[in-house]
Design a protein around this motif. Structure first.
Motif, PDB file in Angstrom:
ATOM      1  N   HIS A 142     -67.581 -42.411  64.522  1.00  0.00           N
ATOM      2  CA  HIS A 142     -66.025 -41.657  66.248  1.00  0.00           C
ATOM      3  C   HIS A 142     -67.595 -40.631  66.141  1.00  0.00           C
ATOM      4  N   LYS A 146     -68.863 -39.202  70.091  1.00  0.00           N
ATOM      5  CA  LYS A 146     -68.385 -38.376  70.344  1.00  0.00           C
ATOM      6  C   LYS A 146     -70.063 -37.149  70.784  1.00  0.00           C
ATOM      7  N   PRO A 204     -62.787 -41.055  72.726  1.00  0.00           N
ATOM      8  CA  PRO A 204     -62.262 -39.448  72.924  1.00  0.00           C
ATOM      9  C   PRO A 204     -62.243 -38.877  74.196  1.00  0.00           C
ATOM     10  N   VAL A 207     -65.626 -37.539  75.834  1.00  0.00           N
ATOM     11  CA  VAL A 207     -66.588 -39.108  76.354  1.00  0.00           C
ATOM     12  C   VAL A 207     -66.157 -39.459  77.401  1.00  0.00           C
TER      13      VAL A 207
END
Length: 496
Positions: A142, A146, A204, A207
Protein backbone atom coordinates in the motif's frame (compact mmCIF):
# COMPACT_ATOMS: atom_id res chain seq x y z
CA UNK A 1 19.37 36.99 46.72
CA UNK A 2 19.45 34.57 43.81
CA UNK A 3 22.69 32.53 43.63
CA UNK A 4 24.55 32.07 40.35
CA UNK A 5 23.52 28.39 40.32
CA UNK A 6 19.90 29.32 40.76
CA UNK A 7 20.21 31.96 38.05
CA UNK A 8 21.67 29.39 35.67
CA UNK A 9 18.85 26.98 36.50
CA UNK A 10 16.28 29.69 35.86
CA UNK A 11 17.83 30.55 32.49
CA UNK A 12 17.90 26.86 31.55
CA UNK A 13 14.23 26.44 32.49
CA UNK A 14 13.27 29.54 30.49
CA UNK A 15 15.22 28.29 27.46
CA UNK A 16 13.49 24.92 27.59
CA UNK A 17 10.04 26.48 27.88
CA UNK A 18 10.82 28.89 25.07
CA UNK A 19 11.77 25.99 22.79
CA UNK A 20 8.73 23.94 23.84
CA UNK A 21 6.42 26.83 22.93
CA UNK A 22 8.10 27.17 19.54
CA UNK A 23 8.00 23.43 18.86
CA UNK A 24 4.28 23.35 19.62
CA UNK A 25 3.20 26.37 17.55
CA UNK A 26 5.73 27.09 14.79
CA UNK A 27 5.68 25.20 11.50
CA UNK A 28 7.97 27.39 9.39
CA UNK A 29 4.96 28.71 7.48
CA UNK A 30 3.79 32.27 7.03
CA UNK A 31 1.82 33.80 9.91
CA UNK A 32 -0.35 36.90 9.97
CA UNK A 33 2.51 39.20 11.03
CA UNK A 34 5.64 37.36 9.79
CA UNK A 35 6.75 35.66 6.60
CA UNK A 36 7.78 32.05 6.07
CA UNK A 37 11.49 32.93 5.82
CA UNK A 38 11.40 34.74 9.19
CA UNK A 39 9.71 31.72 10.75
CA UNK A 40 12.24 29.29 9.29
CA UNK A 41 15.29 31.33 10.33
CA UNK A 42 13.92 31.73 13.86
CA UNK A 43 13.27 27.98 14.14
CA UNK A 44 16.71 27.14 12.74
CA UNK A 45 18.36 29.17 15.47
CA UNK A 46 16.25 27.70 18.27
CA UNK A 47 16.78 24.09 17.19
CA UNK A 48 20.54 24.57 16.96
CA UNK A 49 20.77 26.46 20.26
CA UNK A 50 18.78 23.93 22.28
CA UNK A 51 20.36 20.88 20.67
CA UNK A 52 23.88 22.14 21.40
CA UNK A 53 23.23 23.37 24.95
CA UNK A 54 20.51 21.02 26.22
CA UNK A 55 20.73 17.89 24.10
CA UNK A 56 18.98 15.65 26.65
CA UNK A 57 16.06 18.06 26.86
CA UNK A 58 16.06 18.47 23.07
CA UNK A 59 15.52 14.74 22.67
CA UNK A 60 12.98 14.63 25.52
CA UNK A 61 10.80 17.12 23.63
CA UNK A 62 9.87 14.24 21.31
CA UNK A 63 7.72 12.98 24.20
CA UNK A 64 5.79 16.27 24.42
CA UNK A 65 2.78 17.37 22.35
CA UNK A 66 4.93 19.18 19.79
CA UNK A 67 3.79 19.43 16.18
CA UNK A 68 4.91 17.00 13.49
CA UNK A 69 7.09 19.56 11.71
CA UNK A 70 9.32 20.10 14.72
CA UNK A 71 9.28 16.45 15.74
CA UNK A 72 10.74 15.58 12.33
CA UNK A 73 13.32 18.36 12.68
CA UNK A 74 14.40 17.06 16.08
CA UNK A 75 14.79 13.54 14.71
CA UNK A 76 16.87 14.82 11.81
CA UNK A 77 19.02 16.94 14.14
CA UNK A 78 19.68 14.04 16.51
CA UNK A 79 20.59 11.66 13.69
CA UNK A 80 22.80 14.25 12.00
CA UNK A 81 24.81 14.96 15.17
CA UNK A 82 24.96 11.48 16.69
CA UNK A 83 28.71 11.87 17.24
CA UNK A 84 28.06 14.61 19.82
CA UNK A 85 26.08 12.25 22.10
CA UNK A 86 27.31 9.68 24.59
CA UNK A 87 26.50 5.98 24.21
CA UNK A 88 23.75 6.22 26.85
CA UNK A 89 22.26 9.30 25.19
CA UNK A 90 22.24 7.55 21.82
CA UNK A 91 20.35 4.59 23.29
CA UNK A 92 17.70 6.84 24.81
CA UNK A 93 17.50 8.94 21.66
CA UNK A 94 17.05 5.83 19.54
CA UNK A 95 14.07 4.70 21.62
CA UNK A 96 12.52 8.19 21.53
CA UNK A 97 13.02 8.46 17.77
CA UNK A 98 11.44 5.06 17.14
CA UNK A 99 8.48 5.89 19.37
CA UNK A 100 7.94 9.27 17.72
CA UNK A 101 8.23 7.91 14.18
CA UNK A 102 5.54 5.37 15.02
CA UNK A 103 3.18 8.28 15.82
CA UNK A 104 4.00 10.48 12.82
CA UNK A 105 1.90 10.31 9.64
CA UNK A 106 3.64 8.03 7.11
CA UNK A 107 3.96 10.77 4.50
CA UNK A 108 5.83 12.89 7.03
CA UNK A 109 8.21 10.01 7.84
CA UNK A 110 8.94 9.31 4.19
CA UNK A 111 9.66 13.00 3.68
CA UNK A 112 12.03 12.86 6.66
CA UNK A 113 13.80 9.82 5.18
CA UNK A 114 14.31 11.83 2.00
CA UNK A 115 15.96 14.61 4.04
CA UNK A 116 18.14 12.00 5.77
CA UNK A 117 19.33 10.78 2.38
CA UNK A 118 20.00 14.30 1.09
CA UNK A 119 21.97 15.08 4.26
CA UNK A 120 24.12 12.00 3.72
CA UNK A 121 23.26 10.44 7.09
CA UNK A 122 23.93 6.75 6.59
CA UNK A 123 25.37 5.34 9.81
CA UNK A 124 24.36 1.95 11.18
CA UNK A 125 21.94 3.34 13.78
CA UNK A 126 20.09 5.44 11.19
CA UNK A 127 19.75 2.48 8.84
CA UNK A 128 18.45 0.31 11.69
CA UNK A 129 15.84 2.93 12.66
CA UNK A 130 14.63 3.24 9.08
CA UNK A 131 14.62 -0.54 8.56
CA UNK A 132 12.65 -1.16 11.77
CA UNK A 133 10.07 1.47 10.85
CA UNK A 134 9.58 0.01 7.38
CA UNK A 135 9.31 -3.49 8.84
CA UNK A 136 6.56 -2.31 11.19
CA UNK A 137 4.41 -0.89 8.37
CA UNK A 138 1.17 -2.90 8.12
CA UNK A 139 1.19 -3.04 4.31
CA UNK A 140 4.34 -2.02 2.45
CA UNK A 141 2.58 -2.66 -0.86
CA UNK A 142 0.00 0.00 0.00
CA UNK A 143 2.82 2.40 0.88
CA UNK A 144 4.62 1.58 -2.37
CA UNK A 145 1.54 2.67 -4.33
CA UNK A 146 0.58 5.70 -2.25
CA UNK A 147 4.07 6.98 -1.30
CA UNK A 148 6.06 5.48 -4.13
CA UNK A 149 8.95 7.95 -4.28
CA UNK A 150 9.29 7.96 -0.49
CA UNK A 151 9.45 4.16 -0.21
CA UNK A 152 11.87 3.99 -3.12
CA UNK A 153 14.19 6.59 -1.58
CA UNK A 154 14.18 4.86 1.83
CA UNK A 155 14.73 1.38 0.35
CA UNK A 156 17.62 2.60 -1.78
CA UNK A 157 19.23 4.49 1.12
CA UNK A 158 19.32 1.51 3.50
CA UNK A 159 19.85 -1.11 0.75
CA UNK A 160 16.62 -2.82 1.75
CA UNK A 161 16.50 -6.48 0.73
CA UNK A 162 13.16 -7.19 -0.88
CA UNK A 163 12.79 -10.94 -0.45
CA UNK A 164 9.79 -13.22 -0.05
CA UNK A 165 6.50 -11.32 -0.13
CA UNK A 166 8.40 -8.03 -0.42
CA UNK A 167 9.99 -9.15 -3.70
CA UNK A 168 6.96 -7.85 -5.60
CA UNK A 169 7.36 -4.48 -3.92
CA UNK A 170 10.99 -4.38 -5.02
CA UNK A 171 10.03 -5.22 -8.58
CA UNK A 172 7.25 -2.60 -8.50
CA UNK A 173 9.62 0.12 -7.28
CA UNK A 174 12.75 -0.61 -9.29
CA UNK A 175 11.58 -2.68 -12.28
CA UNK A 176 8.08 -1.40 -13.12
CA UNK A 177 6.37 -3.13 -16.01
CA UNK A 178 8.61 -6.21 -15.91
CA UNK A 179 6.06 -8.47 -14.20
CA UNK A 180 2.93 -9.36 -16.22
CA UNK A 181 0.82 -9.18 -13.05
CA UNK A 182 1.16 -8.80 -9.27
CA UNK A 183 -0.25 -10.94 -6.49
CA UNK A 184 -0.69 -7.92 -4.24
CA UNK A 185 -4.14 -6.45 -5.13
CA UNK A 186 -3.09 -2.80 -4.94
CA UNK A 187 0.05 -3.30 -7.01
CA UNK A 188 -1.98 -5.10 -9.65
CA UNK A 189 -4.71 -2.44 -9.51
CA UNK A 190 -2.04 0.19 -10.21
CA UNK A 191 -0.87 -1.86 -13.21
CA UNK A 192 -4.41 -2.27 -14.57
CA UNK A 193 -5.38 1.37 -13.90
CA UNK A 194 -3.13 2.44 -16.78
CA UNK A 195 -5.63 1.02 -19.28
CA UNK A 196 -8.74 0.02 -17.25
CA UNK A 197 -11.07 2.60 -15.69
CA UNK A 198 -12.62 0.03 -13.36
CA UNK A 199 -9.30 -0.44 -11.53
CA UNK A 200 -9.01 3.27 -10.66
CA UNK A 201 -11.50 3.04 -7.79
CA UNK A 202 -9.45 0.25 -6.19
CA UNK A 203 -6.49 2.58 -5.59
CA UNK A 204 -5.91 5.01 -2.68
CA UNK A 205 -7.77 8.25 -3.37
CA UNK A 206 -4.72 10.47 -3.93
CA UNK A 207 -3.29 8.02 -6.47
CA UNK A 208 -6.65 7.38 -8.12
CA UNK A 209 -7.14 11.12 -8.79
CA UNK A 210 -4.24 11.15 -11.23
CA UNK A 211 -5.49 8.13 -13.12
CA UNK A 212 -9.03 9.56 -13.21
CA UNK A 213 -7.73 12.72 -14.85
CA UNK A 214 -5.73 10.63 -17.33
CA UNK A 215 -8.85 8.69 -18.31
CA UNK A 216 -10.98 11.86 -18.48
CA UNK A 217 -13.44 10.61 -15.87
CA UNK A 218 -16.08 13.06 -14.67
CA UNK A 219 -15.34 14.31 -11.17
CA UNK A 220 -18.71 13.36 -9.71
CA UNK A 221 -18.56 9.84 -11.18
CA UNK A 222 -15.04 9.37 -9.88
CA UNK A 223 -15.94 10.55 -6.36
CA UNK A 224 -18.89 8.15 -6.17
CA UNK A 225 -16.68 5.21 -7.12
CA UNK A 226 -13.82 6.25 -4.86
CA UNK A 227 -15.97 7.00 -1.78
CA UNK A 228 -15.58 3.56 -0.12
CA UNK A 229 -11.77 3.89 -0.09
CA UNK A 230 -11.59 7.50 1.13
CA UNK A 231 -10.33 8.39 4.58
CA UNK A 232 -12.51 10.53 6.85
CA UNK A 233 -10.52 13.66 6.03
CA UNK A 234 -10.68 12.96 2.30
CA UNK A 235 -14.45 12.61 2.54
CA UNK A 236 -14.59 15.89 4.43
CA UNK A 237 -12.50 17.74 1.84
CA UNK A 238 -14.60 16.47 -1.04
CA UNK A 239 -17.94 16.83 0.72
CA UNK A 240 -18.98 19.97 -1.15
CA UNK A 241 -18.18 18.54 -4.58
CA UNK A 242 -19.74 15.19 -3.67
CA UNK A 243 -22.81 16.92 -2.19
CA UNK A 244 -22.86 14.60 0.78
CA UNK A 245 -24.18 15.45 4.24
CA UNK A 246 -23.85 11.97 5.75
CA UNK A 247 -20.19 12.26 6.77
CA UNK A 248 -19.92 11.48 10.49
CA UNK A 249 -18.45 14.69 11.92
CA UNK A 250 -18.40 13.42 15.50
CA UNK A 251 -15.38 11.19 14.84
CA UNK A 252 -13.16 14.09 13.72
CA UNK A 253 -10.54 15.63 16.04
CA UNK A 254 -11.85 18.79 17.69
CA UNK A 255 -9.54 21.34 16.05
CA UNK A 256 -9.93 19.75 12.62
CA UNK A 257 -13.70 19.90 13.07
CA UNK A 258 -13.48 23.59 14.05
CA UNK A 259 -11.51 24.31 10.86
CA UNK A 260 -14.22 22.57 8.84
CA UNK A 261 -17.00 24.56 10.53
CA UNK A 262 -15.24 27.89 9.92
CA UNK A 263 -14.82 27.05 6.23
CA UNK A 264 -18.60 26.80 5.81
CA UNK A 265 -20.63 29.87 4.74
CA UNK A 266 -22.72 31.51 7.48
CA UNK A 267 -25.93 30.26 5.87
CA UNK A 268 -24.80 26.63 6.08
CA UNK A 269 -23.60 27.05 9.65
CA UNK A 270 -26.97 28.45 10.68
CA UNK A 271 -28.92 25.81 8.77
CA UNK A 272 -26.87 22.97 10.26
CA UNK A 273 -26.60 24.49 13.74
CA UNK A 274 -27.88 21.45 15.63
CA UNK A 275 -25.63 19.03 13.73
CA UNK A 276 -22.47 21.17 13.96
CA UNK A 277 -22.93 22.17 17.61
CA UNK A 278 -23.62 18.56 18.58
CA UNK A 279 -20.51 17.37 16.73
CA UNK A 280 -18.32 20.04 18.35
CA UNK A 281 -19.59 19.19 21.83
CA UNK A 282 -19.12 15.46 21.25
CA UNK A 283 -15.54 16.01 20.07
CA UNK A 284 -14.91 18.33 23.04
CA UNK A 285 -16.16 15.76 25.56
CA UNK A 286 -13.93 13.15 23.96
CA UNK A 287 -10.93 15.49 24.13
CA UNK A 288 -11.66 16.41 27.77
CA UNK A 289 -11.65 12.75 28.79
CA UNK A 290 -11.12 12.23 32.50
CA UNK A 291 -10.78 16.00 33.04
CA UNK A 292 -14.40 16.67 32.03
CA UNK A 293 -16.26 18.77 34.60
CA UNK A 294 -13.23 19.01 36.91
CA UNK A 295 -12.11 22.61 36.32
CA UNK A 296 -14.84 24.30 38.34
CA UNK A 297 -15.88 27.81 37.27
CA UNK A 298 -14.10 28.74 34.04
CA UNK A 299 -14.14 32.13 32.32
CA UNK A 300 -12.45 32.43 28.93
CA UNK A 301 -11.37 35.31 26.69
CA UNK A 302 -11.34 34.18 23.05
CA UNK A 303 -9.69 36.17 20.25
CA UNK A 304 -11.71 36.53 17.05
CA UNK A 305 -10.01 39.73 15.88
CA UNK A 306 -8.88 40.16 12.27
CA UNK A 307 -5.45 38.68 12.99
CA UNK A 308 -7.11 35.36 13.85
CA UNK A 309 -7.63 34.91 10.10
CA UNK A 310 -4.07 33.56 10.01
CA UNK A 311 -2.33 33.43 6.63
CA UNK A 312 -2.70 31.80 3.23
CA UNK A 313 -0.84 28.74 4.53
CA UNK A 314 -2.60 28.60 7.91
CA UNK A 315 -6.01 29.93 6.98
CA UNK A 316 -8.20 30.67 10.02
CA UNK A 317 -6.01 28.44 12.19
CA UNK A 318 -5.87 30.82 15.22
CA UNK A 319 -9.65 31.30 15.13
CA UNK A 320 -10.22 27.55 14.81
CA UNK A 321 -8.08 26.95 17.92
CA UNK A 322 -10.12 29.55 19.82
CA UNK A 323 -13.42 28.02 18.68
CA UNK A 324 -12.26 24.52 19.63
CA UNK A 325 -11.03 25.78 23.02
CA UNK A 326 -14.45 27.38 23.60
CA UNK A 327 -16.21 24.01 23.39
CA UNK A 328 -13.43 22.16 25.20
CA UNK A 329 -13.47 24.61 28.13
CA UNK A 330 -17.24 24.22 28.29
CA UNK A 331 -16.68 20.46 28.70
CA UNK A 332 -13.87 20.92 31.24
CA UNK A 333 -15.86 23.34 33.43
CA UNK A 334 -18.42 22.24 35.96
CA UNK A 335 -21.94 21.99 34.49
CA UNK A 336 -23.29 25.48 33.85
CA UNK A 337 -20.11 27.13 35.18
CA UNK A 338 -18.50 28.22 31.90
CA UNK A 339 -18.49 31.72 30.41
CA UNK A 340 -16.83 32.47 27.06
CA UNK A 341 -16.18 36.06 25.93
CA UNK A 342 -15.15 36.84 22.34
CA UNK A 343 -13.10 39.97 21.70
CA UNK A 344 -15.61 41.10 19.06
CA UNK A 345 -18.45 40.91 21.58
CA UNK A 346 -20.26 38.19 19.63
CA UNK A 347 -22.41 35.81 21.62
CA UNK A 348 -22.87 33.12 18.97
CA UNK A 349 -19.74 30.98 18.82
CA UNK A 350 -20.87 29.07 15.74
CA UNK A 351 -20.99 32.26 13.64
CA UNK A 352 -17.67 33.82 14.65
CA UNK A 353 -15.43 35.31 11.99
CA UNK A 354 -12.11 37.19 12.00
CA UNK A 355 -13.06 40.81 12.43
CA UNK A 356 -11.92 44.05 14.07
CA UNK A 357 -9.19 44.99 16.59
CA UNK A 358 -8.11 43.05 19.69
CA UNK A 359 -9.58 44.66 22.85
CA UNK A 360 -8.18 42.00 25.17
CA UNK A 361 -7.96 44.35 28.14
CA UNK A 362 -11.69 45.09 28.13
CA UNK A 363 -12.61 41.44 27.78
CA UNK A 364 -10.23 40.41 30.56
CA UNK A 365 -11.94 42.95 32.84
CA UNK A 366 -15.30 41.39 31.95
CA UNK A 367 -13.96 37.88 32.51
CA UNK A 368 -12.67 38.74 35.98
CA UNK A 369 -16.12 39.84 37.07
CA UNK A 370 -17.71 37.38 39.52
CA UNK A 371 -20.14 34.91 38.04
CA UNK A 372 -23.59 33.98 39.31
CA UNK A 373 -23.68 34.01 43.10
CA UNK A 374 -20.80 36.51 43.34
CA UNK A 375 -18.12 33.81 43.03
CA UNK A 376 -14.85 34.56 41.25
CA UNK A 377 -13.80 32.12 38.50
CA UNK A 378 -11.57 29.23 39.48
CA UNK A 379 -9.76 29.51 36.15
CA UNK A 380 -9.22 32.28 33.64
CA UNK A 381 -8.09 31.11 30.20
CA UNK A 382 -7.07 33.55 27.46
CA UNK A 383 -6.78 32.22 23.90
CA UNK A 384 -5.11 34.88 21.77
CA UNK A 385 -2.06 35.76 19.68
CA UNK A 386 -1.24 38.37 22.36
CA UNK A 387 -1.42 41.47 20.14
CA UNK A 388 -3.52 43.56 22.50
CA UNK A 389 -4.13 46.81 20.60
CA UNK A 390 -7.42 48.42 21.66
CA UNK A 391 -5.89 50.11 23.60
CA UNK A 392 -2.39 48.68 23.38
CA UNK A 393 -1.06 47.07 26.57
CA UNK A 394 -4.28 47.31 28.58
CA UNK A 395 -4.58 43.54 29.06
CA UNK A 396 -1.09 43.26 30.52
CA UNK A 397 -1.72 46.13 32.93
CA UNK A 398 -5.09 44.74 34.02
CA UNK A 399 -3.54 41.32 34.69
CA UNK A 400 -0.57 42.85 36.55
CA UNK A 401 -2.74 44.94 38.89
CA UNK A 402 -5.22 42.11 39.39
CA UNK A 403 -2.51 39.62 40.31
CA UNK A 404 -0.58 42.06 42.53
CA UNK A 405 -3.45 43.83 44.32
CA UNK A 406 -6.69 41.89 43.97
CA UNK A 407 -5.61 38.26 43.87
CA UNK A 408 -2.11 37.90 45.35
CA UNK A 409 -3.13 34.55 46.84
CA UNK A 410 -3.85 33.20 43.34
CA UNK A 411 -7.38 32.03 44.11
CA UNK A 412 -7.99 32.20 40.35
CA UNK A 413 -5.58 30.21 38.19
CA UNK A 414 -4.86 32.19 35.02
CA UNK A 415 -3.20 30.98 31.84
CA UNK A 416 -2.69 32.45 28.38
CA UNK A 417 -2.46 30.00 25.46
CA UNK A 418 -1.15 31.41 22.20
CA UNK A 419 -1.57 29.66 18.82
CA UNK A 420 0.85 31.95 16.93
CA UNK A 421 4.66 31.84 17.05
CA UNK A 422 6.40 35.23 17.11
CA UNK A 423 9.51 34.81 14.96
CA UNK A 424 11.10 38.07 16.15
CA UNK A 425 10.78 37.16 19.83
CA UNK A 426 11.69 33.45 19.39
CA UNK A 427 8.60 32.61 21.44
CA UNK A 428 4.87 33.11 21.59
CA UNK A 429 3.87 36.66 22.55
CA UNK A 430 3.08 37.12 26.25
CA UNK A 431 0.61 39.43 28.00
CA UNK A 432 1.93 39.78 31.55
CA UNK A 433 4.78 38.40 33.64
CA UNK A 434 2.42 37.15 36.34
CA UNK A 435 0.33 35.07 33.94
CA UNK A 436 2.00 32.02 32.35
CA UNK A 437 1.87 31.66 28.59
CA UNK A 438 2.03 28.43 26.61
CA UNK A 439 2.01 27.83 22.89
CA UNK A 440 -0.86 25.78 21.50
CA UNK A 441 -1.52 24.22 18.10
CA UNK A 442 -4.42 21.86 18.76
CA UNK A 443 -7.08 22.59 21.36
CA UNK A 444 -7.01 18.93 22.40
CA UNK A 445 -3.63 19.56 24.06
CA UNK A 446 -5.00 22.27 26.36
CA UNK A 447 -5.07 20.22 29.63
CA UNK A 448 -1.44 19.12 29.13
CA UNK A 449 -0.33 22.64 28.19
CA UNK A 450 -1.85 24.11 31.35
CA UNK A 451 0.41 21.73 33.27
CA UNK A 452 3.47 22.89 31.33
CA UNK A 453 2.50 26.55 31.71
CA UNK A 454 2.91 26.45 35.50
CA UNK A 455 6.69 26.20 34.98
CA UNK A 456 6.60 29.59 33.23
CA UNK A 457 5.46 31.37 36.39
CA UNK A 458 9.00 31.34 37.82
CA UNK A 459 8.02 29.56 41.02
CA UNK A 460 9.58 26.28 39.92
CA UNK A 461 13.12 25.65 38.72
CA UNK A 462 14.96 23.47 36.26
CA UNK A 463 14.91 20.46 38.60
CA UNK A 464 11.11 20.32 38.64
CA UNK A 465 10.95 20.88 34.88
CA UNK A 466 13.46 18.09 34.21
CA UNK A 467 11.52 15.77 36.52
CA UNK A 468 8.37 16.54 34.55
CA UNK A 469 10.16 15.83 31.26
CA UNK A 470 11.51 12.56 32.67
CA UNK A 471 7.98 11.49 33.60
CA UNK A 472 6.71 12.32 30.13
CA UNK A 473 9.57 10.39 28.53
CA UNK A 474 8.94 7.36 30.76
CA UNK A 475 5.23 7.43 29.92
CA UNK A 476 5.94 7.94 26.21
CA UNK A 477 8.40 5.05 26.01
CA UNK A 478 6.27 2.87 28.30
CA UNK A 479 3.31 3.20 25.94
CA UNK A 480 5.55 2.33 23.00
CA UNK A 481 6.94 -0.75 24.78
CA UNK A 482 3.40 -1.92 25.58
CA UNK A 483 2.45 -1.56 21.91
CA UNK A 484 5.46 -3.64 20.86
CA UNK A 485 4.65 -6.37 23.38
CA UNK A 486 1.08 -6.49 22.09
CA UNK A 487 2.29 -6.78 18.50
CA UNK A 488 4.61 -9.63 19.51
CA UNK A 489 1.76 -11.47 21.26
CA UNK A 490 3.24 -11.28 24.77
CA UNK A 491 0.29 -9.40 26.17
CA UNK A 492 -3.08 -11.05 26.56
CA UNK A 493 -6.15 -9.35 25.18
CA UNK A 494 -7.82 -8.45 21.94
CA UNK A 495 -5.68 -6.65 19.39
CA UNK A 496 -7.45 -3.97 17.43
Amino acid sequence: MRTPENSADLVAAEDVLLFANAAITATGQREFRSGALDQQLSLDFLHTYVRVNYRRVYAACLALDINDHNAARIVLGLLETAGEASAEERRTEGRLIAARLARLPPQRVYRLFGEVRRAGINNRRTRAIMRDWLAARPDLGHDAVKYRSGVKTAARHIHLRCAGEAAEVGAFLFRPGKLPRYKHPLLDAWRRAHYEQGAVAELPFTVAEGFAARHGMKRETFLKRAAPRMTRLERLRTQAAFRRTDVDLTVLPLTRLALYVLALPFEQRAARRTELTGALRTAARRAAGRHAGSWGRVHAVLDDSFSSSGSGQKRRRPLAVALACHYLLEALAAPGAYRGLWTSGRGDALLVRPWGPTPLGMRVLDALEPGPGGAAPDRLVIVSDGWDNAPAGLAGEVLRVWRARLDPGRRTAAVHVNPVYDADGFDVRRLAAGVPTAGIRDAEDLPALVEIARFAEGRTGAAELHAYLDRRVALFLGERDTEKETENGTEKGTMS
